[in-house]
Design a protein around this motif. Structure first.
Motif, PDB file in Angstrom:
ATOM      1  N   MET A   1       0.845  -1.184   0.000  1.00 49.27           N
ATOM      2  CA  MET A   1       0.000   0.000   0.000  1.00 49.27           C
ATOM      3  C   MET A   1       0.882   1.237   0.000  1.00 49.27           C
ATOM      4  N   SER A   2       0.448   2.228  -0.744  1.00 47.12           N
ATOM      5  CA  SER A   2       1.094   3.531  -0.755  1.00 47.12           C
ATOM      6  C   SER A   2       0.236   4.493   0.047  1.00 47.12           C
ATOM      7  N   THR A   3       0.863   5.461   0.660  1.00 44.62           N
ATOM      8  CA  THR A   3       0.151   6.459   1.453  1.00 44.62           C
ATOM      9  C   THR A   3       0.496   7.836   0.928  1.00 44.62           C
ATOM     10  N   LEU A   4      -0.537   8.638   0.778  1.00 40.97           N
ATOM     11  CA  LEU A   4      -0.391  10.009   0.325  1.00 40.97           C
ATOM     12  C   LEU A   4      -1.048  10.915   1.348  1.00 40.97           C
ATOM     13  N   GLU A 102      -4.747   5.893   1.297  1.00 45.04           N
ATOM     14  CA  GLU A 102      -3.950   4.670   1.209  1.00 45.04           C
ATOM     15  C   GLU A 102      -4.495   3.852   0.048  1.00 45.04           C
ATOM     16  N   TYR A 103      -3.591   3.396  -0.824  1.00 44.38           N
ATOM     17  CA  TYR A 103      -4.018   2.699  -2.032  1.00 44.38           C
ATOM     18  C   TYR A 103      -2.914   1.782  -2.530  1.00 44.38           C
ATOM     19  N   ASP A 104      -3.309   0.785  -3.301  1.00 44.71           N
ATOM     20  CA  ASP A 104      -2.354  -0.085  -3.979  1.00 44.71           C
ATOM     21  C   ASP A 104      -2.212   0.434  -5.403  1.00 44.71           C
ATOM     22  N   PRO A 105      -1.042   0.929  -5.769  1.00 46.01           N
ATOM     23  CA  PRO A 105      -0.868   1.523  -7.102  1.00 46.01           C
ATOM     24  C   PRO A 105      -1.275   0.597  -8.251  1.00 46.01           C
ATOM     25  N   PHE A 118       6.275   5.647 -10.701  1.00 49.40           N
ATOM     26  CA  PHE A 118       6.452   7.005 -10.194  1.00 49.40           C
ATOM     27  C   PHE A 118       5.507   7.986 -10.889  1.00 49.40           C
ATOM     28  N   ALA A 121       2.158   7.788  -9.210  1.00 47.05           N
ATOM     29  CA  ALA A 121       2.168   8.439  -7.902  1.00 47.05           C
ATOM     30  C   ALA A 121       2.087   9.954  -8.075  1.00 47.05           C
ATOM     31  N   GLU A 125      -0.945  12.370  -6.749  1.00 50.98           N
ATOM     32  CA  GLU A 125      -0.651  13.541  -5.912  1.00 50.98           C
ATOM     33  C   GLU A 125      -1.246  14.809  -6.513  1.00 50.98           C
TER      34      GLU A 125
END
Length: 143
Positions: A1-4, A102-105, A118, A121, A125
């Protein structure tokens, strides 16, 4: 998971910003791609989202920690997304709105299309920053 995490300062009191987040029918005014949004029973929200040339229906469960001025949400199906909005008073007439996503790219790319890695992402953003700026404009104009 990615967090922004992103934030925007809005020129309204915290109660007005809080009310603006809860006007689900206004989401198409400030959330990119949302064509229709409606509240349903049990703290659920349905969003018709256009992305990648197609419209998808997303359902999210929303809950509040009212005393802390935090709205949390998560999708109930694919794609799995988790998020929150936290509000902090800056002064009597200004509020900071902090968004966390929070998401899975890979899942987001498979569901909505778009670039990989990238570049994706960066695109997410920019989208979140833009949505927060549109929210700011929406609540400030609503005064």
């Amino acid at each position: 998971m990615s967090t922004l995490e992103e934030h925007v300062d809005v020129g309204v009191p915290i109660d007005e910003a809080w009310a603006g987040l809860h006007r689900v029918g206004d989401y198409p005014r400030f959330v990119e791609g949302v064509r229709e949004a409606r509240t349903e029973a049990g703290g659920r929200t349905r969003l018709d989202v256009e992305a990648g040339g197609r419209v998808r229906e997303l359902e999210a469960e929303v809950s509040d920690r009212r005393g802390e001025r935090v709205m949390e949400w998560h999708t109930t199906g694919a794609p799995e997304l988790l998020g929150s909005f936290s509000l902090q008073p800056i002064d009597q007439n200004n509020t900071r709105v902090q968004a966390r996503l929070e998401y899975d790219p890979n899942t987001v790319r498979e569901t909505f299309g778009g670039p990989k890695g990238f570049a994706q992402a960066n695109a997410i953003e920019r989208l979140v920053r833009s949505d927060l700026q549109h929210f700011k404009e929406c609540v400030e104009q609503g005064r």
